[in-house]
Design a protein around this motif. Sequence first.
Motif, PDB file in Angstrom:
ATOM      1  N   ILE A   8       0.868  -1.177   0.000  1.00 19.21           N
ATOM      2  CA  ILE A   8       0.000   0.000   0.000  1.00 19.21           C
ATOM      3  C   ILE A   8       0.897   1.217   0.000  1.00 19.21           C
ATOM      4  N   LYS A   9       0.668   2.108  -0.974  1.00 21.74           N
ATOM      5  CA  LYS A   9       1.406   3.366  -1.018  1.00 21.74           C
ATOM      6  C   LYS A   9       0.456   4.499  -0.650  1.00 21.74           C
ATOM      7  N   SER A  23      -4.168  -2.719   9.857  1.00 22.66           N
ATOM      8  CA  SER A  23      -4.636  -1.376  10.194  1.00 22.66           C
ATOM      9  C   SER A  23      -3.594  -0.375   9.728  1.00 22.66           C
ATOM     10  N   LEU A  24      -4.038   0.615   9.007  1.00 25.48           N
ATOM     11  CA  LEU A  24      -3.108   1.519   8.344  1.00 25.48           C
ATOM     12  C   LEU A  24      -2.823   2.744   9.205  1.00 25.48           C
ATOM     13  N   ASN A  77      -4.767   9.436   6.002  1.00 26.77           N
ATOM     14  CA  ASN A  77      -3.879   8.733   5.083  1.00 26.77           C
ATOM     15  C   ASN A  77      -4.529   8.732   3.691  1.00 26.77           C
ATOM     16  N   HIS A  78      -3.819   9.224   2.696  1.00 24.89           N
ATOM     17  CA  HIS A  78      -4.331   9.249   1.326  1.00 24.89           C
ATOM     18  C   HIS A  78      -3.648   8.133   0.536  1.00 24.89           C
ATOM     19  N   ILE A  79      -4.390   7.041   0.311  1.00 23.20           N
ATOM     20  CA  ILE A  79      -3.831   5.904  -0.425  1.00 23.20           C
ATOM     21  C   ILE A  79      -3.916   6.199  -1.920  1.00 23.20           C
ATOM     22  N   PHE A  80      -2.780   6.135  -2.598  1.00 27.12           N
ATOM     23  CA  PHE A  80      -2.798   6.442  -4.034  1.00 27.12           C
ATOM     24  C   PHE A  80      -2.423   5.249  -4.902  1.00 27.12           C
ATOM     25  N   LYS A  81      -1.953   4.143  -4.316  1.00 32.62           N
ATOM     26  CA  LYS A  81      -1.657   2.970  -5.128  1.00 32.62           C
ATOM     27  C   LYS A  81      -1.600   1.740  -4.235  1.00 32.62           C
ATOM     28  N   LYS A  89      -7.048  -5.255  -2.345  1.00 30.51           N
ATOM     29  CA  LYS A  89      -8.288  -4.549  -2.055  1.00 30.51           C
ATOM     30  C   LYS A  89      -8.194  -3.838  -0.707  1.00 30.51           C
ATOM     31  N   ILE A  90      -8.594  -2.559  -0.684  1.00 32.03           N
ATOM     32  CA  ILE A  90      -8.559  -1.762   0.534  1.00 32.03           C
ATOM     33  C   ILE A  90      -9.985  -1.386   0.923  1.00 32.03           C
ATOM     34  N   THR A  91     -10.346  -1.591   2.186  1.00 30.29           N
ATOM     35  CA  THR A  91     -11.679  -1.211   2.649  1.00 30.29           C
ATOM     36  C   THR A  91     -11.559  -0.273   3.841  1.00 30.29           C
ATOM     37  N   ASN A  92     -12.537   0.593   3.971  1.00 29.20           N
ATOM     38  CA  ASN A  92     -12.627   1.509   5.100  1.00 29.20           C
ATOM     39  C   ASN A  92     -13.988   1.311   5.746  1.00 29.20           C
TER      40      ASN A  92
END
Length: 420
Positions: free
Chosen positions: A6-7, A33-34, A47-51, A55-58
Motif C-alpha cells: 500500500i502506497k 490497520s493503516l 492517510n491518502h492511499i494512491f496505489k 483490495k482496501i476497505t474503510n
Amino acid sequence: FTNSFIKAHVSDYGNSDIDDLEYCANVDVSSFSLFVDDDEQSHSYPNHIFKSNIKITNNGDDITPSDPSAPPVPFTVDYSPALSEGMSRKGTLVAPGASNDGQEIESNGLNVRVTLTDEFIKLRDSYDELKDYTYEFVCYITTSPPEKSSYEESVKNAVYTSLDYGKYMYTTSGVVDDVTDDNKEPTEWIKAEGINAGYIIGKGGSVKNVTINLENLDSSQFTADTKLYIVVYGRLTSLSVPTPDYFDLDNQGYLCNQGSLNTKQIVTVNADPETGEGTDVVMPDYYCVTSTAFNYKDYPEYKPKIFKNGAEMDTNKPFTDYLDKKLTPDYMYDYDMDKNGESGLAPDDFEKYEEQKNLDKNFGSVDFGLDSIKSVFDGSSDFFKFLTASIGILPTTFLTILISFFVVMLAICVVKWVLK
C-alpha cells in the motif's frame, strides 16, 4: 500476500520538519490497520492511499484506488434469464391483462449480450487512429472457470461452443466485418456466408447478441452437482486490418499461451511522420468475463446443430477445434449482386463471375466514337484524343527518331515517284 503493498501519503503531518509524508507499507497479514507509525499523534491525520495491488476497505467500503495506467474495462456481459443454480426451463408466464397471462412456457435458450463500455468507446473515439478498433470474441460453456483453474483447462473442459452462421464482409485478405454494419464503401467488400466460432462487434456498433440453444448442449455428461460457467473471451482488433478468420490460430494454441486473461496493448497515435514518436495510448487487449455458476433442473434432449446448408456441427467440443480450420463460405456476394437481390454463388463460381465482371468493366463498353473514317483525323473522336495523348507521353528522343524515319521514307517515295 506475496509482494502486496500500500502506497500512501499523509498531508499536514504536524511535524515542523515534515509537512507531508509519503510511505509504502508491505502487507503480509489478512487484516492490516493503516497507520503511519506508532506515534499516536499521527493517527488523527488522514492517510491518502494512491496505489495498491490489493483490495482496501474503510469500515467495509471498498476504497481501493484505481490504477491510472490501467486500460478501461472494454466490455460487459449480460445474461437473460439471469443465471443461477437450479434454474428451471418451465414456468408460468405472468402478464396481467395480456391474453397469454398464465400460459405455461418453456425456454430452450440463453441470451448473452456483449456490450462495449462507455469508457472504451470514449477512448476509441478520442483519436482518429483508434476509430476502427472493436472487439471479437468467443463464447463457450465450461465446467472449469479460467480464473479458478487455467485457460488451457477451461478450454479443454468446454462442454459447448457457440457457433455463428451468417454473412461476413470479405476482402482478398479475409473477413473484415459483420455485414449488419454496412460502413464500408461498396467497392471495398464482398459478402459471404460461412460458419465461425467467433463473433465481432461491428464497426460503429457497440452491442453483439449471442443465443445459446440448450438443445445443442449434451447434458448427458452432467451430474446433479455439475456447475456450468459461460466464458466470453475477447480480443482487441482493428477492422482496418482484415483478419483471415476470427481468432485464427496462426501458431497452434496461441490463445492458450496468453500470460494473462486480461492484458493491455500500447497503440501509438499522433505519430511524427519522421521520427515515428507520438502519444502512447493504453488499450485493453485480451479480456475475459466469466459468468456466475449455473445449472438447470432439467435439460432438453440433445440435438446436433444443423446449419442452413444442412451441415451438422458438433458444438460439444472446445472452440479451438474449430479455430484452426478454414471454414470456407458456402455462398459469396458482391455489392451489385446484393443490391439487385441476386442469389449468391459458390466460391469457385463467384471467382469466375468476378473475372467476367472485370472484363466487362474494362472492355465491354469501349466506344471510341468512330462515326466515320473522317473522325479519326479531325480530332472529334475519343480515339484521336487517346492516340494524341499516348504519343504525348512518349520520350522526346523516340519521337525525334520516329519523325525522322517518316520524313526519310516520304522523301524516298517522292524520289521514286518522280523518277518513275
